[in-house]
Design an enzyme around this catalytic site. Structure first.
Site, mmCIF file in Angstrom:
data_model
loop_
_atom_site.group_PDB
_atom_site.id
_atom_site.type_symbol
_atom_site.label_atom_id
_atom_site.label_comp_id
_atom_site.label_asym_id
_atom_site.label_seq_id
_atom_site.Cartn_x
_atom_site.Cartn_y
_atom_site.Cartn_z
ATOM 1 N N THR A 4 -0.894 0.321 -2.539
ATOM 2 C CA THR A 4 -1.608 1.563 -2.860
ATOM 3 C C THR A 4 -0.988 2.289 -4.045
ATOM 4 O O THR A 4 -1.698 2.883 -4.867
ATOM 5 C CB THR A 4 -1.603 2.465 -1.603
ATOM 6 N N THR A 7 2.302 -0.315 1.642
ATOM 7 C CA THR A 7 3.022 0.226 2.795
ATOM 8 C C THR A 7 2.758 -0.547 4.083
ATOM 9 O O THR A 7 3.551 -0.473 5.020
ATOM 10 C CB THR A 7 2.639 1.705 3.025
ATOM 11 N N ASP A 8 1.646 -1.311 4.107
ATOM 12 C CA ASP A 8 1.314 -2.036 5.343
ATOM 13 C C ASP A 8 2.441 -2.980 5.766
ATOM 14 O O ASP A 8 2.599 -3.267 6.957
ATOM 15 C CB ASP A 8 0.030 -2.859 5.171
#
Ligand code: ASP
Length: 329
Positions: free
Chosen positions: A15, A90-91
């Site tokens: 992101t 971030t996942d």
């Protein structure tokens, strides 16, 4: 030559690097250079080198990518960087950070960061997270803490951190807690984890299945995993590490063939060892040869098992590591 710390930023996408995509929504496309250029005041913190390693969402990273990244981080540090920052989706930040924590040999600070709000949104958090991450990577006392995760001005140890919210900028939390924070641009470290577990870079990563065993399960997916070629299985169990009695035949049979590790879905505290004696309890599972995942939650246990088995560890070595992955005083 400047006497400021030298920090290398390795960009992997996520992101933080996402812009509007032809398919609608946003997707990673910015380079590490773009990310650094968008951070006001970064020059004052460190001399920053950049390298774009990948431009992918976090979920597209593979285990072999993470192992290769550990090699890149070590090389970057031995080439003279004082610290490294990895930016990514971030996942899977908790996965990358955990693998780097286990595999990077150099004690210099290694920090993983990303963003919860992409650059098109009001309140995009990428630049602030990157600035804080570089400040921590340039901070001498952050040496020897293992890989760190810095987001939302908090400093987390890789071994404890997890993403616990799908959207909040405060998504990353640790059990038992963060090691410190960044205040007015200054890293403030107040806790140090005990010891460190180091593994050699494995020749390959093993296939390890992660199977949840919720209420009413029959264990068939554990059997399918082993028959499908899993070299190890993590069973994510209920409460203190308990599984439905209907899964026991499958779990026991799997544990006779490959290492099976039990973790708890509670996400805090450790798997019990000696309290309960019913069928499917922690005592029963141990008697069937299932290894106790202790403090590790399922994703981390799976990574540890995949690295150990990929590095050629035998049953005894796997057992020894899972008994005590890190010192607990
Ligand atoms: N889906 C994104 C990713 O992991 C989420 C993020 O970066 O925050 O790439």
């Amino acid at each position: 030559m400047s006497d400021r710390p030298r920090v290398t930023v390795l960009g992997l996408g996520g992101t933080i690097a996402s812009v509007p995509a032809a398919t609608g929504g946003v997707a990673p496309a910015l380079t590490a250079h773009d990310l650094v250029a968008a951070v006001p005041g970064l020059d004052a913190v460190a001399d920053v080198d950049v390298r774009t390693v990948a431009q992918v969402p976090g979920a597209h990273l593979g285990l072999d990518d993470l192992v290769a990244l550990a090699g890149t981080v070590d090389e970057t540090l031995s080439d003279g960087a004082d610290g490294v920052v990895v930016t990514q989706g971030t996942d899977t930040i908790e996965d990358t950070a955990f693998v780097l924590d286990l595999l990077v040999g150099d004690p210099s600070p290694v920090v993983v960061t990303g963003a919860m709000r992409n650059p098109t949104l009001a309140g995009a958090d990428g630049p602030a997270n990157l600035l804080a991450a570089v400040a921590v990577a340039a901070h001498g006392p952050a040496r020897g803490l293992g890989t760190l995760v810095v987001l939302n001005d908090e400093v987390h140890a890789a071994r404890f951190v997890a993403k616990r919210h799908s959207q909040s900028p405060a998504a990353f939390t640790s059990y038992p807690g963060a090691l410190g924070w960044v205040a007015e641009g200054r890293p403030r470290l107040v806790l140090r984890p005990l010891g460190r577990r180091q593994l050699p870079i494995p020749a390959r990563t093993a296939r390890v299945a992660l199977v949840a065993l919720p209420v009413g399960d029959d264990g068939q997916l554990v059997t399918a995993a082993v028959e499908g070629g899993a070299e190890g299985v993590v069973v994510d169990a209920l409460g203190g590490g308990h599984v439905p009695a209907t899964t026991l035949e499958a779990v026991g049979a799997a544990a006779r063939r490959v290492p099976v590790v039990v973790t708890t879905t509670t996400r805090a505290g450790e798997v019990l060892r000696s309290t309960y004696g019913f069928a499917g309890s922690e005592r029963d599972l141990a008697a069937r040869g299932v290894l106790n995942g202790g403090l590790l939650e399922a994703r981390k246990a799976r990574l540890l098992l995949a690295l150990l088995l990929g590095g050629g560890a035998g049953r005894q070595e796997v057992e020894d590591v899972f008994v005590d992955p890190w010192p607990v005083a």
